[in-house]
Scaffold this motif. Structure first.
Motif, PDB file in Angstrom:
ATOM      1  N   HIS A  11      57.711  41.817  47.792  1.00 13.83           N
ATOM      2  CA  HIS A  11      57.039  41.245  46.423  1.00 13.83           C
ATOM      3  C   HIS A  11      57.406  40.004  45.854  1.00 13.83           C
ATOM      4  N   LEU A  12      57.948  38.965  47.019  1.00 13.49           N
ATOM      5  CA  LEU A  12      58.071  37.268  47.027  1.00 13.49           C
ATOM      6  C   LEU A  12      56.035  36.898  47.758  1.00 13.49           C
ATOM      7  N   LYS A  13      55.880  37.800  48.922  1.00 14.01           N
ATOM      8  CA  LYS A  13      55.289  36.381  50.054  1.00 14.01           C
ATOM      9  C   LYS A  13      53.992  37.404  49.148  1.00 14.01           C
ATOM     10  N   GLN A  14      53.296  37.231  47.918  1.00 12.47           N
ATOM     11  CA  GLN A  14      52.548  37.307  48.074  1.00 12.47           C
ATOM     12  C   GLN A  14      50.950  36.096  48.035  1.00 12.47           C
ATOM     13  N   LYS A  15      49.875  36.755  47.483  1.00 18.33           N
ATOM     14  CA  LYS A  15      48.644  35.853  47.485  1.00 18.33           C
ATOM     15  C   LYS A  15      48.896  34.683  46.419  1.00 18.33           C
ATOM     16  N   ALA A  16      47.745  34.004  46.847  1.00 12.12           N
ATOM     17  CA  ALA A  16      48.280  32.090  46.071  1.00 12.12           C
ATOM     18  C   ALA A  16      47.538  32.557  44.504  1.00 12.12           C
ATOM     19  N   ARG A  17      46.756  34.037  44.305  1.00 16.80           N
ATOM     20  CA  ARG A  17      46.146  33.705  42.717  1.00 16.80           C
ATOM     21  C   ARG A  17      46.947  35.536  42.875  1.00 16.80           C
ATOM     22  N   LEU A  18      46.736  35.973  41.296  1.00 18.17           N
ATOM     23  CA  LEU A  18      47.146  37.388  41.075  1.00 18.17           C
ATOM     24  C   LEU A  18      46.275  37.571  39.844  1.00 18.17           C
ATOM     25  N   ASP A  19      46.475  38.936  39.717  1.00 18.06           N
ATOM     26  CA  ASP A  19      44.878  40.165  39.452  1.00 18.06           C
ATOM     27  C   ASP A  19      46.391  40.361  37.725  1.00 18.06           C
ATOM     28  N   CYS A  20      46.033  39.799  36.814  1.00 22.22           N
ATOM     29  CA  CYS A  20      46.825  40.761  35.128  1.00 22.22           C
ATOM     30  C   CYS A  20      45.840  41.113  34.445  1.00 22.22           C
ATOM     31  N   TYR A  21      46.175  42.026  33.993  1.00 20.95           N
ATOM     32  CA  TYR A  21      45.944  42.698  32.529  1.00 20.95           C
ATOM     33  C   TYR A  21      46.074  42.993  31.421  1.00 20.95           C
ATOM     34  N   GLU A  22      45.581  43.606  30.248  1.00 24.21           N
ATOM     35  CA  GLU A  22      46.115  43.216  29.765  1.00 24.21           C
ATOM     36  C   GLU A  22      47.102  44.900  29.660  1.00 24.21           C
ATOM     37  N   VAL A  23      48.476  45.141  29.608  1.00 20.24           N
ATOM     38  CA  VAL A  23      49.125  45.994  28.946  1.00 20.24           C
ATOM     39  C   VAL A  23      50.353  46.140  27.439  1.00 20.24           C
ATOM     40  N   GLN A  24      50.670  46.844  28.053  1.00 20.76           N
ATOM     41  CA  GLN A  24      51.127  47.803  26.331  1.00 20.76           C
ATOM     42  C   GLN A  24      52.811  46.413  26.092  1.00 20.76           C
ATOM     43  N   GLY A  25      52.243  46.268  24.315  1.00 24.00           N
ATOM     44  CA  GLY A  25      53.442  45.348  23.996  1.00 24.00           C
ATOM     45  C   GLY A  25      53.198  44.967  22.987  1.00 24.00           C
ATOM     46  N   SER A  26      54.064  43.468  23.701  1.00 24.65           N
ATOM     47  CA  SER A  26      53.340  42.352  21.541  1.00 24.65           C
ATOM     48  C   SER A  26      53.449  41.200  21.697  1.00 24.65           C
ATOM     49  N   ALA A  69      49.117  40.905  32.121  1.00 23.77           N
ATOM     50  CA  ALA A  69      50.613  41.004  33.386  1.00 23.77           C
ATOM     51  C   ALA A  69      50.583  40.981  34.465  1.00 23.77           C
ATOM     52  N   ASN A  70      50.605  40.807  35.408  1.00 22.06           N
ATOM     53  CA  ASN A  70      50.254  41.310  36.721  1.00 22.06           C
ATOM     54  C   ASN A  70      51.156  42.431  37.186  1.00 22.06           C
ATOM     55  N   VAL A  71      50.068  43.556  36.998  1.00 20.46           N
ATOM     56  CA  VAL A  71      50.486  44.846  37.662  1.00 20.46           C
ATOM     57  C   VAL A  71      49.453  45.413  38.374  1.00 20.46           C
ATOM     58  N   GLU A  72      49.393  46.942  38.958  1.00 18.26           N
ATOM     59  CA  GLU A  72      48.872  47.438  39.852  1.00 18.26           C
ATOM     60  C   GLU A  72      48.153  47.395  38.101  1.00 18.26           C
ATOM     61  N   ALA A  73      46.197  47.933  38.982  1.00 22.17           N
ATOM     62  CA  ALA A  73      45.330  48.276  37.738  1.00 22.17           C
ATOM     63  C   ALA A  73      45.731  49.409  37.448  1.00 22.17           C
ATOM     64  N   ALA A  74      46.318  50.481  38.307  1.00 24.10           N
ATOM     65  CA  ALA A  74      46.818  51.671  37.922  1.00 24.10           C
ATOM     66  C   ALA A  74      47.599  52.372  36.524  1.00 24.10           C
ATOM     67  N   SER A  75      49.069  51.259  36.960  1.00 23.35           N
ATOM     68  CA  SER A  75      49.694  51.226  36.302  1.00 23.35           C
ATOM     69  C   SER A  75      50.086  51.871  34.973  1.00 23.35           C
ATOM     70  N   VAL A  76      50.772  52.912  33.975  1.00 25.03           N
ATOM     71  CA  VAL A  76      51.144  53.184  32.866  1.00 25.03           C
ATOM     72  C   VAL A  76      50.962  52.551  32.109  1.00 25.03           C
ATOM     73  N   GLY A 105      57.780  35.533  34.523  1.00 26.41           N
ATOM     74  CA  GLY A 105      58.482  36.579  34.150  1.00 26.41           C
ATOM     75  C   GLY A 105      57.646  37.709  33.043  1.00 26.41           C
ATOM     76  N   CYS A 106      55.745  37.210  34.628  1.00 24.41           N
ATOM     77  CA  CYS A 106      54.774  38.181  33.940  1.00 24.41           C
ATOM     78  C   CYS A 106      53.972  39.510  35.136  1.00 24.41           C
ATOM     79  N   ARG A 107      55.513  40.058  35.267  1.00 24.14           N
ATOM     80  CA  ARG A 107      55.533  41.317  36.644  1.00 24.14           C
ATOM     81  C   ARG A 107      56.541  41.847  36.314  1.00 24.14           C
ATOM     82  N   PRO A 108      56.038  42.813  34.521  1.00 25.60           N
ATOM     83  CA  PRO A 108      56.661  44.227  34.646  1.00 25.60           C
ATOM     84  C   PRO A 108      56.730  44.953  35.356  1.00 25.60           C
ATOM     85  N   MET A 109      56.970  45.206  36.593  1.00 21.70           N
ATOM     86  CA  MET A 109      57.183  46.123  37.428  1.00 21.70           C
ATOM     87  C   MET A 109      58.503  46.801  37.542  1.00 21.70           C
ATOM     88  N   GLN A 110      58.357  48.421  36.759  1.00 27.00           N
ATOM     89  CA  GLN A 110      59.520  49.458  37.443  1.00 27.00           C
ATOM     90  C   GLN A 110      60.323  50.056  37.974  1.00 27.00           C
TER      91      GLN A 110
END
Length: 400
Positions: A11-26, A69-76, A105-110
Motif C-alpha cells: 500500500h506504500l509503493k504506489q504510482k505518482a498520482r491517485l484516483d479519488c472519488y466522491e464518497v460518503q461523509g461530511s 478519497a483515494n479508494v477503489e472505484a467499486a468501494s461501497v 489522510g485521504c485513504r479510508p480503506m477498511q
C-alpha cells in the motif's frame, strides 16, 4: 508490537498520482470542526486555538459538496463515478496542485491495517507503543494539526500549511476517519535533496574506519543536502525549534523526522503535527520539569536530525557504553545539535534555569531507555545493521 509488513508495504509503493472519488461523509470548515471537537484538547491548548481562530482558512470547504478519497472505484463508500487525479504525497496523502491544497489522510480503506505509534508522555522515561489508522486521521489528530498552526501563528513562527477544511468519512452511520485539507504552497520536502555522494553502507564503514585510524575528518565536512548548506540548515532549523520548544510546543516522536522539513524560497519550515502537544512552561521549573523538558528536546532533535556520516562499531559494548559512544559521535558530528544546544543553553540561562541541572538532565537522558531506543537511528551502527530490514521492507516513503 508485531506488524505484518508484507500486507502493509504494497500500500506504500504506489504510482505518482491517485484516483479519488466522491464518497460518503461530511465536509466541515476548520472553524466548524474546532467547534465540534475542541474538547479533545487540554484547556490551555483550546485557548490557543480560540485566540487564533480567525487565521484558519475560510473557503476550502466550499470547494467540495462531498468528501473525496483515494479508494477503489467499486468501494461501497463511493457515491459518484466521476474521479479526480491528485499528486500522491507519502503513504496516505495527496496534493491538489491547482488549488494548492494538501489532503492529509485521504485513504479510508477498511482493511484493518495500522501503523505503530511510539508515544513518550511528558514526565515518563519510557515510550509506549500503540497503533494508529493506516490511511486516515483521527478527530484528535486533526485537532492537533489545527492546534500546531494556531501555536505557530501565536508565536510568530512561519507555517507552510494553513488548515482550511476537514473531510469526515463515513460508512452508513459509522464514522471511519478524517482527512485534513490545508493550503500549502509546496509539498517538496528537503529529503528529496539528501546527498549521500553515492556511498554504500560498505563504503561508509570503510571511510569511517580510515578516519578513525588516520585521524581524518572527511565525512563530517559533507553537506547533507544538495541545494542548502549544513550551516544554513542548522541555523534555520535550530532557530525554529528553540522558539517552538521554549514556548512549550513539541511534535513528538512520530512527526519529528527530516521528511517533514521544507525549504521554500530560502525559508525553512516544518510540517506534520498530528501528534503535536503544548505544555505549560513554569516560571521557576523544578528538576523534574527540567529533566522531562530536556528529554523531550533531545529526543525530538535526534528524531529530526539528518543522518550523521559516521559508523559506530558497538560489538562487545554494554547498553551504557553504546549510548555514551553514540552520543559522543552524534554531538561531535551534528552541526544542527551543536547550534541547537548552544541556543538552548542561552535561552535557558535567560529564563534563570540552573546550568548544572541542565547538564544533569542531559546525562540522565543519555542513560535512559528511550535514548538507547532512538539514538542509533541517527548514526550507522553495527547493531542496527545486524537487525535492520531489507530496504524493500521499510515503512519509510519519501514525500513530496
Amino acid at each position: 508490537m508485531e506488524l505484518d509488513r508484507e500486507k502493509i508495504i504494497p500500500h506504500l509503493k504506489q504510482k505518482a498520482r491517485l484516483d479519488c472519488y466522491e464518497v460518503q461523509g461530511s465536509v466541515y470548515s476548520a472553524e466548524k470542526f474546532v467547534a465540534k471537537y475542541a474538547y479533545l484538547l487540554k484547556a490551555h491548548e483550546q485557548k490557543i486555538i480560540q485566540e487564533q481562530l480567525s487565521s484558519l482558512g475560510k473557503d476550502a470547504a466550499e470547494l467540495f459538496s462531498r468528501p473525496i478519497a483515494n479508494v477503489e472505484a467499486a468501494s461501497v463508500l463511493v457515491i459518484s463515478s466521476e474521479k479526480s487525479s491528485l499528486k500522491k504525497i507519502g503513504s496516505r496523502s495527496a496534493y491538489l496542485e491547482e488549488k494548492k491544497l494538501k489532503l492529509k489522510g485521504c485513504r479510508p480503506m477498511q482493511d484493518g491495517l495500522y501503523f505503530p505509534h511510539e508515544k513518550l508522555d511528558f514526565g515518563n522515561r519510557q515510550m509506549t507503543t500503540t497503533k494508529i489508522p493506516f490511511g486516515v486521521l483521527t478527530d484528535e489528530n486533526v485537532m492537533r494539526e489545527i492546534l500546531a498552526y494556531c501555536f505557530l501563528q501565536k508565536n510568530s513562527i512561519q507555517a507552510m500549511q494553513q488548515p482550511a477544511a476537514v473531510f469526515e468519512y463515513a460508512d452508513g452511520e459509522n464514522i471511519i476517519g478524517y482527512c485534513l485539507l490545508s493550503y500549502s504552497q509546496t509539498e517538496a520536502r528537503l529529503e528529496a535533496q539528501e546527498e549521500f555522494y553515492g556511498m554504500t553502507v560498505r563504503s561508509l564503514v570503510t571511510v569511517s574506519e580510515m578516519e578513525r585510524r588516520l585521524g581524518l575528518d572527511v565525512l563530517g565536512k559533507l553537506d547533507n543536502f544538495s541545494k542548502v548548506s549544513n550551516e544554513w540548515y542548522a541555523e534555520k532549523k535550530s532557530d525554529l525549534m528553540i522558539k517552538m520548544n521554549f514556548n512549550g510546543g513539541f511534535r513528538g516522536v512520530l512527526n519529528s523526522n527530516v521528511g517533514n522539513d521544507i525549504e521554500y524560497q530560502d525559508k525553512f519550515y516544518i510540517c506534520d503535527f498530528d501528534t503535536f502537544e503544548v505544555i505549560n512552561m513554569p516560571e521557576k521549573p523544578d528538576y523534574e520539569f527540567i529533566r522531562s523538558f530536556v528529554l523531550w528536546s533531545i529526543i525530538e532533535m535526534l528524531k529530526s536530525s539528518p543522518l550523521v556520516f559516521a559508523y559506530v562499531n558497538m560489538d562487545g559494548l554494554n547498553r551504557k557504553e553504546v549510548a555514551e559512544h553514540i552520543w559522543e559521535v552524534y554531538t561531535k558530528n551534528s552541526l544542527l545539535w551543536q547550534k541547537y544546544y548552544q541556543k538552548f543553553l542561552s535561552q535557558a540561562m535567560e529564563l534563570g534555569w540552573d546550568a548544572n541541572l541542565i547538564e544533569k538532565a542531559v546525562q540522565d537522558t543519555v542513560a535512559s531507555d528511550v535514548f538507547y531506543d532512538m539514538a542509533p537511528d541517527n548514526v550507522i551502527a553495527s547493531e542496527v545493521l545486524k537487525n535492520t530490514y531489507q530496504p524493500e521492507m521499510s515503512f519509510y516513503t519519501k514525500q513530496g
